[in-house]
Structures are given as structure tokens and as C-alpha cells.
Design a protein around this motif. Structure first.
Motif, PDB file in Angstrom:
ATOM      1  N   MET A 148       0.814  -1.691   0.118  1.00  0.00           N
ATOM      2  CA  MET A 148       0.277  -0.103  -0.097  1.00  0.00           C
ATOM      3  C   MET A 148       0.386   0.892   0.213  1.00  0.00           C
ATOM      4  SD  MET A 148      -2.984   1.197   2.757  1.00  0.00           S
ATOM      5  CE  MET A 148      -3.887  -0.459   2.601  1.00  0.00           C
ATOM      6  N   SER A 149       1.147   1.763  -0.865  1.00  0.00           N
ATOM      7  CA  SER A 149       1.233   3.419  -0.871  1.00  0.00           C
ATOM      8  C   SER A 149       1.109   4.490   0.297  1.00  0.00           C
ATOM      9  CB  SER A 149       0.983   4.472  -2.234  1.00  0.00           C
ATOM     10  OG  SER A 149      -0.275   4.865  -2.147  1.00  0.00           O
ATOM     11  N   ALA A 150       2.236   5.094   0.681  1.00  0.00           N
ATOM     12  CA  ALA A 150       2.310   6.222   1.793  1.00  0.00           C
ATOM     13  C   ALA A 150       1.147   7.314   2.146  1.00  0.00           C
ATOM     14  CB  ALA A 150       3.212   7.251   0.963  1.00  0.00           C
ATOM     15  N   ALA A 151       0.139   7.849  -0.265  1.00  0.00           N
ATOM     16  CA  ALA A 151      -0.673   7.420   0.007  1.00  0.00           C
ATOM     17  C   ALA A 151      -2.504   7.309   0.680  1.00  0.00           C
ATOM     18  CB  ALA A 151      -1.066   8.925  -1.247  1.00  0.00           C
ATOM     19  N   ALA A 152      -1.988   6.141   0.685  1.00  0.00           N
ATOM     20  CA  ALA A 152      -2.786   5.544   0.670  1.00  0.00           C
ATOM     21  C   ALA A 152      -3.224   4.655   2.346  1.00  0.00           C
ATOM     22  CB  ALA A 152      -3.425   4.132   0.065  1.00  0.00           C
ATOM     23  N   GLU A 153      -2.337   4.847   2.501  1.00  0.00           N
ATOM     24  CA  GLU A 153      -1.940   4.295   3.641  1.00  0.00           C
ATOM     25  C   GLU A 153      -2.785   5.790   4.508  1.00  0.00           C
ATOM     26  OE1 GLU A 153       1.525   3.274   5.052  1.00  0.00           O
ATOM     27  OE2 GLU A 153       1.594   1.840   4.033  1.00  0.00           O
ATOM     28  N   ALA A 154      -2.624   7.233   3.998  1.00  0.00           N
ATOM     29  CA  ALA A 154      -2.543   8.103   4.488  1.00  0.00           C
ATOM     30  C   ALA A 154      -3.903   8.402   4.958  1.00  0.00           C
ATOM     31  CB  ALA A 154      -1.658   9.480   4.436  1.00  0.00           C
ATOM     32  N   ALA A 155      -4.600   7.703   3.879  1.00  0.00           N
ATOM     33  CA  ALA A 155      -6.281   8.105   3.662  1.00  0.00           C
ATOM     34  C   ALA A 155      -7.161   7.251   4.257  1.00  0.00           C
ATOM     35  CB  ALA A 155      -6.521   8.233   1.984  1.00  0.00           C
ATOM     36  N   SER A 156      -6.516   6.041   4.737  1.00  0.00           N
ATOM     37  CA  SER A 156      -7.145   5.194   5.372  1.00  0.00           C
ATOM     38  C   SER A 156      -7.928   5.313   6.526  1.00  0.00           C
ATOM     39  CB  SER A 156      -6.325   3.410   5.307  1.00  0.00           C
ATOM     40  OG  SER A 156      -6.215   2.718   4.345  1.00  0.00           O
ATOM     41  N   PRO A 157      -7.487   6.186   7.144  1.00  0.00           N
ATOM     42  CA  PRO A 157      -8.236   6.512   8.813  1.00  0.00           C
ATOM     43  C   PRO A 157      -9.085   7.499   8.551  1.00  0.00           C
ATOM     44  CG  PRO A 157      -5.883   7.034   8.898  1.00  0.00           C
ATOM     45  CD  PRO A 157      -5.888   6.186   7.067  1.00  0.00           C
ATOM     46  N   HIS A 158      -8.406   8.225   7.556  1.00  0.00           N
ATOM     47  CA  HIS A 158     -10.224   9.624   6.996  1.00  0.00           C
ATOM     48  C   HIS A 158     -10.831   8.765   6.074  1.00  0.00           C
ATOM     49  CE1 HIS A 158     -12.216  12.269   5.290  1.00  0.00           C
ATOM     50  NE2 HIS A 158     -11.928  12.105   3.585  1.00  0.00           N
ATOM     51  N   ALA A 159     -11.270   7.234   5.338  1.00  0.00           N
ATOM     52  CA  ALA A 159     -11.955   7.257   4.583  1.00  0.00           C
ATOM     53  C   ALA A 159     -12.846   6.292   5.884  1.00  0.00           C
ATOM     54  CB  ALA A 159     -11.026   5.648   3.908  1.00  0.00           C
ATOM     55  N   ARG A 160     -12.010   6.032   7.209  1.00  0.00           N
ATOM     56  CA  ARG A 160     -12.629   4.468   7.773  1.00  0.00           C
ATOM     57  C   ARG A 160     -13.965   5.421   8.416  1.00  0.00           C
ATOM     58  NH1 ARG A 160      -7.435   1.836   8.074  1.00  0.00           N
ATOM     59  NH2 ARG A 160      -6.902   3.417  10.345  1.00  0.00           N
ATOM     60  N   ARG A 161     -12.886   6.515   9.071  1.00  0.00           N
ATOM     61  CA  ARG A 161     -14.137   7.309   9.764  1.00  0.00           C
ATOM     62  C   ARG A 161     -15.442   7.875   8.707  1.00  0.00           C
ATOM     63  NH1 ARG A 161      -9.730  11.659  12.638  1.00  0.00           N
ATOM     64  NH2 ARG A 161      -8.558  10.771  14.445  1.00  0.00           N
ATOM     65  N   LEU A 162     -15.371   8.553   7.333  1.00  0.00           N
ATOM     66  CA  LEU A 162     -16.517   9.229   6.410  1.00  0.00           C
ATOM     67  C   LEU A 162     -17.192   7.748   6.569  1.00  0.00           C
ATOM     68  CD1 LEU A 162     -14.447  10.537   3.836  1.00  0.00           C
ATOM     69  CD2 LEU A 162     -16.094  11.729   5.943  1.00  0.00           C
ATOM     70  N   GLU A 163     -16.389   6.287   7.123  1.00  0.00           N
ATOM     71  CA  GLU A 163     -18.101   4.982   6.556  1.00  0.00           C
ATOM     72  C   GLU A 163     -18.178   5.205   7.961  1.00  0.00           C
ATOM     73  OE1 GLU A 163     -17.500   0.168   6.071  1.00  0.00           O
ATOM     74  OE2 GLU A 163     -15.414   1.223   5.622  1.00  0.00           O
ATOM     75  N   ALA A 164     -17.751   5.386   9.056  1.00  0.00           N
ATOM     76  CA  ALA A 164     -17.773   4.862  10.222  1.00  0.00           C
ATOM     77  C   ALA A 164     -19.309   5.858  10.605  1.00  0.00           C
ATOM     78  CB  ALA A 164     -16.990   5.070  11.324  1.00  0.00           C
ATOM     79  N   LEU A 165     -18.924   7.476  10.303  1.00  0.00           N
ATOM     80  CA  LEU A 165     -19.858   8.383   9.840  1.00  0.00           C
ATOM     81  C   LEU A 165     -21.187   8.099   9.130  1.00  0.00           C
ATOM     82  CD1 LEU A 165     -17.598  12.201  10.078  1.00  0.00           C
ATOM     83  CD2 LEU A 165     -19.280  11.216  11.888  1.00  0.00           C
ATOM     84  N   ALA A 166     -21.167   7.828   7.955  1.00  0.00           N
ATOM     85  CA  ALA A 166     -22.168   7.313   7.785  1.00  0.00           C
ATOM     86  C   ALA A 166     -22.856   5.673   7.576  1.00  0.00           C
ATOM     87  CB  ALA A 166     -21.266   6.798   6.330  1.00  0.00           C
ATOM     88  N   ARG A 167     -22.348   5.382   8.748  1.00  0.00           N
ATOM     89  CA  ARG A 167     -22.923   4.350   9.233  1.00  0.00           C
ATOM     90  C   ARG A 167     -23.848   4.584  10.313  1.00  0.00           C
ATOM     91  NH1 ARG A 167     -18.827   1.661  10.119  1.00  0.00           N
ATOM     92  NH2 ARG A 167     -18.776   1.821  12.880  1.00  0.00           N
TER      93      ARG A 167
END
Length: 841
Positions: free
Chosen positions: A1-20
Motif C-alpha cells: 500500500m502506498s504512503a498516500a493510501a495509508e494516510a487516506a485510510s483513517p480518513h476513509a474509515r472515519r467517513l464510513e463510520a460516520l455514514a453508518r
């Protein structure tokens, strides 16, 4: 996984949690239990337009009947029913609810909030609105449609002249639907005061928010008189009370006073949100901030204040003293001043800017023309001699439609087109929209300009036919034909809006290049609106901070981390909008639907005359509301919460300016307005009576038993104070708090029984005289609120015993104690009104 993808993962997980966390449940059950503000608001809007179409269809039958002097489309009875249902639908089931729907959808987004502070209350209001409207229209199924006009004047609507169930369907259905308006006023006031984005102090609030704030306070003060009038008339029809019977001390004009105490503010309750819409659209399409922001705010507040001094404007022909006529005539003209300030501010904004004539702006231009013309005829009717001549003619009908359609419908359609790209992500059809606009504007003028002329020629309103000697048949034929053109234009607008959601051209972000915060939400709009709470530093933040939208879509700001797994809302200061608290919101729930359904069953039993069964429905209703109160928010809420960015804030249970506290304050304002209206009825009947109380009823002076009642009232207040001290001490030790709280509640319950027996029992049967009717009602009203206060005390008692309320989280005790004090003061005033003032006669 690229550094950019790793950095984006927490943000994406939080957005997913907010949506849920913020999502509605799956399937039909999820739709029935949804409480999210966007979902509920869209239901208000769709339901409002649905009722508008039904009311418009009724008006087409009315116009067909009036197209020619010998038309036989409707018989007199059906004509009266259609006129009643048309006016009732447009005033109670369309105009106010749909504007509240717009406010519910837009305000959280405009204010930078995730939701409204009481989502289940919003859902409950919508169910009451829907069931109340259906309840009213169900009268057609039983051949019992109301036919007394949307104003339901007595004595035509009492049991003597209207023995059927038609007025009962109106009184109960409209009052049921008004629950939505009252609950929405609480919701919107608290949302505007406490949930604005950090930095959005009162000098930066959107003008739409100011307009809704004034409207909500007007509903809180203006709707209770009508609710009281409906209750009094239903008591008279169902149980033989005599509030409006002049032979037994009543007065039919009391209904008119109570009705128009609501009715004239209602016009401005409808107009002010529309004015707020205009104040949002004009700066956007003028490409500059609005001129005279402070003056517009003052004009909104002044309009709300002055509107309550105009109710006799509708009663110039009932025999009011000339001095009073002069006062109310001057007040009717004075209210034009703040309205003119707003009109000049809008024109100045357009003059100083670079106007862009798109569909929303086209409807604004139509509004300015039509509303100004309606205002001019309103000034004409403010002159008493002219009002006497035009009273109850079609001139008044034409004026009313110029003000309401011009002042509300055109801004409503402008707002619909303006915010459609926000709600749908697509653009409406410019060609279809322009064609519909011209159909509406041409059809409108050709419908109602001739009605001014027919009114001046003497054609009465609310009459199913007219004499050919008036010579107005061709004018009426023109009005009828043009009315169908107007109807086609309105349907075309709604079709265009509906097609926009499925077939419209994809809209880019902020297609109108607006400057207010609602256009910063992502597309499609998530249920949580903003991933992080925005911070604003201007009234038009998007014009001065182009990176604001992208920052609020990230999860590294305030409340961006959904680690708690709860629906969280940022609460800010009333004036400064500084962060003060984190509010935990309730999720999807069956309780709003269940409570509204039980109320519907209760009212159906009542109108059928099954009073014992209706009374039995009170127990499950109380159980539902107790369950609702118990499950509100987060039972294990912490004292403080990490809000992100190194900021720790108290939860609402530990904050002095909690939404629940201010909701209680607004609720007491509403109940106080209801109580003041009842006291007004007492004094109005007293001052118009030859003897009050009549011989053989009541005592000339307070006797020993009456003073005993007052002493018991003081004792109940002392028990409340002692319980307060005991509970506060118990908060520290977390024990021995249940007994004093139960004692306080028991004292209040005991006082209810004694208060009713001593104060309501002395006048005799309520059917004997208006004095007895009012005293019974006043005492029962006070007793009911003492009983509610006792239940609140018991609720807090149990919460303290479960260690859910303590010194660090005192919100629920503050609410119960405040309402108990209010109920005791109200009971003391009721005692004084009943037992002291007749002595002064």
C-alpha cells in the motif's frame, strides 16, 4: 500500500463510520423509524405539496361553480364543504408545514450543524401532521365534511346549528396537525440558538435563520390561542360547556378574538420565512452581500412584534368601539413599514449588484410585483370606512390571495428552484421552468384582478351563486378560465422539480456561486452534512474562504472522529457561537410513530363518542412518552467529551445552556401563552357580563376552604424546595434521594385532587353558565400541569437512583424543577383569577 493510501485510510474509515452511524435503517422499517432531519424535512415538503394539490383541486371546483350565475357544479352544502376544506388545507396543511419543512432541511446545513437537536421530536411532528391532515379529510368518507368556513365562526358551528360531526373533524384534525407546528417551533428555536457553527455569531447568521427564528417564536405565541379556542368549542359541542352561548353568559365574539389572535400573526408566520428565502436568493444573484443586513433583521423582529396587535383588523364590522377601531387601523398600516424596509433593501441590493436572471430570480421578480400590489390593497382595507364597504366581498378574497400567493408561493417556488441542485444534485429545466413561470404569473393576475372588480361591484364571498343583476358573470368566467391556467403552471413547476431528481442535468458544486454555508456540504449530501464542524468568519463564508468546503469534508476537525459510535452535534454559545458542549442525539426509533398512532386512535374514539375508550388510550400514551424520556440521548453520557483538535467540551447533561433546558423554556412559553389565552377568555367574559359570578355560583369572597387550597399550594411549593435541597445533597452521596423526590411528586399529585375539588367544584355544573365553564377549564388546566410536573419529579427520582443524574450532570433535575416551579406559579395565578378578581367587581 502506498504512503498516500495509508494516510487516506483513517480518513476513509472515519467517513464510513460516520455514514453508518447517521444512516437510516434498512427497508420499510428503516423508513418508518427514520429521524434524520433531511429525511423528515423532505417528507414535510412532499406532504405539503400533496395537500396543496388537493386544496388546489377543491378551488377548481369552487371556480367552476362561480363561473356563471346559474352553474350547478356543486350544491350549497358541498360548496360550503369545499370552501372550508380549501381554506383549511392551504392555511393549516400547506403554508406553515411546508415552510417548516424547508427550514428543517436547510437550517442545519446553513448553520454548519449535523442535525436538529431533537430528531425524534421532528419525526413525531411529521406523523402528527400527516395523521391530522388525513383525519380531517376522512370526514369526506363519513359524509361529515366541515362546512363552517376555515375560520369556523360560532354560533354557526356549535351543536345547535351544526349538529353533525363536521366541526368536530375540523377542530380535532386541525389541532392534531398543529402539534407539528408547535413542536417544530421548539426544534427550530433551539437549533438556531445553540447549534450554529463556531464563529457564526448573531451578526453573521443567515437572514433565513433570522426569519425562521422570528417565525418560530410567533408560532409559540400565536398558535396557542387557536388551540385553546378549538378545545373550548369542542368542550361545548361534546360536553355542553357554554363558553360561546350568550344566553348563559358566553359570547360568540370570544371565538373571533381567540381565532384572530392566531389568524393575523398567521399571515406573517407564512410571509416571514418567504422573506428569508428572498433575502438568501437576492444577494446570490446580485453577486454582492445584502444591503442593510441589520435593518432587515430589525424589520423581521418588528413585523413579528407588530403582527400581534392587528387581530381586530379582521373584526372591524362586529361593533368594536371607534377608539379601538382607530388604534387597530393605525397598527394595520404601521406593519407596512418594516415590510417596506425589506423590499427597499432587496431592490437596493439588486441595484448595487450585477443581477443574474435565472429561474429563482425570475420568481423573485414576480414576488416583488405581486406582493407590493397585495400590500397596497391591504393598506386600503386598513381604513375602517373602506373595510366596511368591502367586508365579506370578493375584494377581500382577491387581496388575501395576492398577499398569500404573492408573499409566499412565489418565494417558495424561487427557493424550490434555488435549492433543488443541493437536494437532488441536478439542475432543473430552464425552458420548462420559464414556461411554467409565465403560466403562473399570467394565470394569477387574470384570476384575481377580476375578483377585485367583482368585489367592488358587490359580489359576496362564501356564497355558492350570485344574482345576474350584478353583471359580473363575464368577470367570473375569466377568473375561472385563468384559474385553470394558474393550476397548469403550478403543476408544471412540480413536475419539473420531480423530473429534476431523475433526469436533470448533473449540477456542479455550488452552481449559483452562492456564499452561504449550505453549499459547502458534499454531493450527494450525507446524512451527517459535515464530517467536521466548520468555522466561519463572515456572513458569506464561501465568498471569503474558498477552502472551507474541502476542510469540512475532512475528519480531522471538530467532531471529526466518530470513535464514540454516537450521533454527536456541536453546541455553541447563543450570542458568540463559541463551542460550549457536545450534544448526543437519539437514533432511529419507533416511538414517534407509535405515539402519533395512539393519539390518532384516541381522537378517533373521542369523535365517535367512545369517551371511556378514549380515556383508556391515555395510559399507553403516557407509557410511550415515559419510555421516550427515559431513552433520550445517551444514558451513560460522560461529563466531558473530546471534541477533537485538543478541545474537551462538556456533554449536554453537564452544560448550563443545554438544548433540553432551552426546549423546556420554549415549552413553558407555549404553555404560558395557552394559559394567558384562557385567562383572557375569563376576563373577556367577565367584563361583558352583568354578573360575574352569577347569583348562586361561587363565593363573593375567598372562604376558608379557598385559603386552604392556597395554603396547600404553598405547601407543595415548599415540598419542591425541600426536595431540591435533598436531591442536591443526595447527588453528592448518591443515596437517600428517592424518598424526598417521591414525597415532592406525591404532594403535587395530592394538590391536584384538592385543587380540582375546591376550585372547580364550587361554581356548580359547567353546563349551567359560562362562569362555571371557564372556572372548571382553568382549574383543570392548572391541575393537569401539576400532574405533569409530578411525573417529571418521579422520572428524575428514578434517574437519580440509577446514578444517571448527579451534580455533574444535573440537566434533567433542572428541567423537572423548572417545570414544577412554573406549574405552581401558574396554579397560584389561577387561584387568584378565580377567587380574588370577582371581589373587585
Amino acid at each position: 500500500m502506498s504512503a498516500a493510501a495509508e494516510a487516506a485510510s483513517p480518513h476513509a474509515r472515519r467517513l464510513e463510520a460516520l455514514a453508518r452511524i447517521w444512516s437510516n435503517g434498512p427497508g420499510l422499517g428503516g423508513q418508518l423509524t427514520a429521524v434524520n432531519h433531511s429525511t423528515i424535512a423532505m417528507r414535510f415538503i412532499v406532504t405539503g405539496f400533496g395537500f396543496m394539490l388537493v386544496g388546489g383541486l377543491l378551488s377548481m371546483f369552487i371556480r367552476l361553480q362561480l363561473a356563471w350565475f346559474d352553474a350547478d357544479v356543486l350544491d350549497p352544502e358541498r360548496y360550503n364543504q369545499f370552501v372550508t376544506l380549501h381554506g383549511t388545507t392551504m392555511m393549516f396543511l400547506f403554508a406553515v408545514p411546508i415552510m417548516e419543512g424547508f427550514a428543517m432541511y436547510l437550517l442545519p446545513k446553513m448553520l454548519g450543524a449535523r442535525d436538529l437537536p431533537f430528531p425524534r421530536l421532528s419525526a413525531f411532528g411529521w406523523w402528527c401532521y400527516l395523521f391530522g391532515g388525513l383525519f380531517l379529510y376522512s370526514s369526506l368518507l363519513f359524509d361529515a365534511a366541515p362546512d363552517g368556513g376555515w375560520f369556523m365562526y360560532v354560533p354557526l358551528t356549535d351543536a345547535t346549528y351544526s349538529p353533525g360531526k363536521g366541526p368536530d373533524f375540523w377542530l380535532i384534525g386541525v389541532t392534531f396537525a398543529e402539534i407539528a407546528a408547535v413542536t417544530a417551533s421548539v426544534e427550530l428555536i433551539v437549533a438556531i440558538l445553540l447549534t450554529r457553527a463556531p464563529g457564526m455569531d448573531i451578526r453573521r447568521m443567515p437572514l433565513f435563520a433570522w426569519a425562521i427564528l422570528v417565525m418560530a417564536f410567533m408560532i409559540a405565541l400565536g398558535f396557542p390561542p387557536l388551540i385553546l379556542a378549538s378545545i373550548l368549542l369542542e368542550l361545548q359541542r361534546a360536553f355542553g360547556f357554554v363558553f360561546f352561548d350568550p344566553a348563559l353568559g358566553g359570547d360568540p365574539l370570544l371565538w373571533q378574538h381567540l381565532f384572530w389572535l392566531f389568524g393575523h400573526p398567521e399571515v406573517y408566520i407564512i410571509f416571514l420565512p418567504a422573506a428569508g428565502v428572498v433575502s438568501m436568493i437576492v444577494p446570490t444573484f446580485a453577486r454582492r452581500p445584502v444591503v442593510g443586513y441589520a435593518w432587515i433583521v430589525l424589520a423581521l423582529v418588528s413585523t413579528g412584534f407588530l403582527s400581534f396587535g392587528l387581530w381586530v383588523h379582521h373584526m372591524f364590522a362586529v361593533g368594536i368601539p371607534l377608539l379601538a377601531l382607530a388604534f387597530f387601523s393605525a397598527a394595520s398600516m404601521a406593519v407596512a413599514i418594516p415590510t417596506s424596509i425589506q423590499v427597499f433593501a432587496w431592490i437596493a441590493t439588486l441595484w448595487a449588484g450585477r443581477p443574474w436572471l435565472r429561474l429563482p430570480m425570475l420568481h423573485i421578480v414576480g414576488f416583488l410585483v405581486v406582493f407590493v400590489l397585495g400590500g397596497l390593497t391591504g393598506v386600503m382595507l386598513a381604513f375602517v370606512p373602506f373595510d366596511w364597504q368591502a367586508h365579506d366581498t370578493h375584494f377581500v378574497v382577491a387581496h388575501l390571495h395576492y398577499v398569500l400567493i404573492g408573499g409566499m408561493m412565489f418565494p417558495l417556488f424561487a427557493g424550490l428552484y434555488y435549492w433543488l441542485p443541493l437536494a437532488s444534485g441536478r439542475m432543473p429545466s430552464e425552458s420548462l421552468g420559464r414556461m411554467a413561470f409565465w403560466l403562473v404569473i399570467i394565470g394569477f393576475h387574470l384570476t384575481f384582478v377580476p375578483m377585485h372588480l367583482t368585489g367592488l361591484l358587490g359580489m359576496p364571498r362564501r356564497v355558492y351563486t350570485y344574482s345576474p343583476a350584478l353583471g359580473v358573470e363575464w368577470l367570473n368566467l375569466l377568473s375561472t378560465a385563468a384559474g385553470f391556467v394558474l393550476a397548469v403552471g403550478i403543476v408544471a413547476i412540480l413536475v419539473d422539480a420531480g423530473l429534476c431528481f431523475a433526469h436533470g442535468r448533473r449540477a456542479r458544486a455550488n452552481p449559483w456561486r452562492a456564499g452561504t454555508l449550505e453549499w459547502a456540504v458534499p454531493r450527494p449530501v450525507p446524512n451527517y452534512n459535515f464530517a467536521s464542524a466548520p468555522h466561519v468568519d463572515d456572513a458569506y463564508p464561501l465568498w471569503h474562504d474558498r477552502g472551507l468546503a474541502s476542510r469540512t469534508a475532512r475528519t480531522d476537525g471538530l467532531l471529526g472522529d466518530p470513535a464514540h459510535g454516537r450521533r454527536e452535534l456541536l453546541g455553541t454559545g447563543i450570542v458568540s457561537a463559541r463551542p460550549e458542549q457536545v450534544v448526543f442525539l437519539s437514533g432511529s426509533s419507533w416511538l414517534p410513530l407509535a405515539a402519533a398512532a395512539v393519539i390518532t386512535v384516541l381522537l378517533a374514539c373521542f369523535i365517535a363518542g367512545w369517551y371511556l375508550l378514549a380515556a383508556a388510550c391515555v395510559l399507553p400514551l403516557v407509557a410511550l412518552f415515559c419510555t421516550w424520556a427515559w431513552s433520550t440521548g445517551w444514558r451513560g453520557a460522560p461529563v466531558s467529551v473530546d471534541a477533537g483538535g485538543g478541545l474537551s467540551l462538556p456533554s449536554q447533561y453537564a452544560c448550563r445552556n443545554a438544548p433540553g433546558w432551552w426546549a423546556t423554556v420554549v415549552t413553558m412559553l407555549i404553555v404560558g401563552s395557552l394559559f394567558a389565552s384562557l385567562v383572557f377568555a375569563y376576563f373577556y367574559l367577565w367584563l361583558g357580563s352583568d354578573g360575574w359570578p352569577p347569583p348562586g355560583m361561587g363565593d363573593a369572597a375567598p372562604g376558608a376552604m379557598h385559603w386552604l387550597a392556597l395554603a396547600l399550594l404553598a405547601f407543595a411549593g415548599l415540598c419542591g424546595a425541600v426536595a431540591t435541597a435533598a436531591v442536591r445533597a443526595g447527588f453528592r452521596r448518591r443515596r437517600r434521594v428517592v424518598v424526598p423526590a417521591i414525597l415532592a411528586a406525591s404532594a403535587a399529585v395530592a394538590f391536584v385532587a384538592i385543587y380540582v375539588s375546591l376550585l372547580a367544584g364550587s361554581p356548580g355544573a359547567p353546563q349551567a353558565h359560562a362562569y362555571a365553564s371557564v372556572v372548571w377549564t382553568l382549574a383543570g388546566f392548572c391541575a393537569l400541569h401539576l400532574l405533569v410536573a409530578a411525573l417529571l419529579c418521579l422520572h428524575v427520582c428514578v434517574r437519580v437512583g440509577r446514578r444517571l443524574v448527579d451534580m455533574a450532570r444535573p440537566l434533567e433535575w433542572r428541567v423537572a424543577h423548572a417545570f414544577l416551579r412554573y406549574a405552581l406559579v401558574q396554579a397560584a395565578i389561577g387561584w387568584a383569577v378565580i377567587h380574588l378578581f370577582p371581589v373587585l367587581q
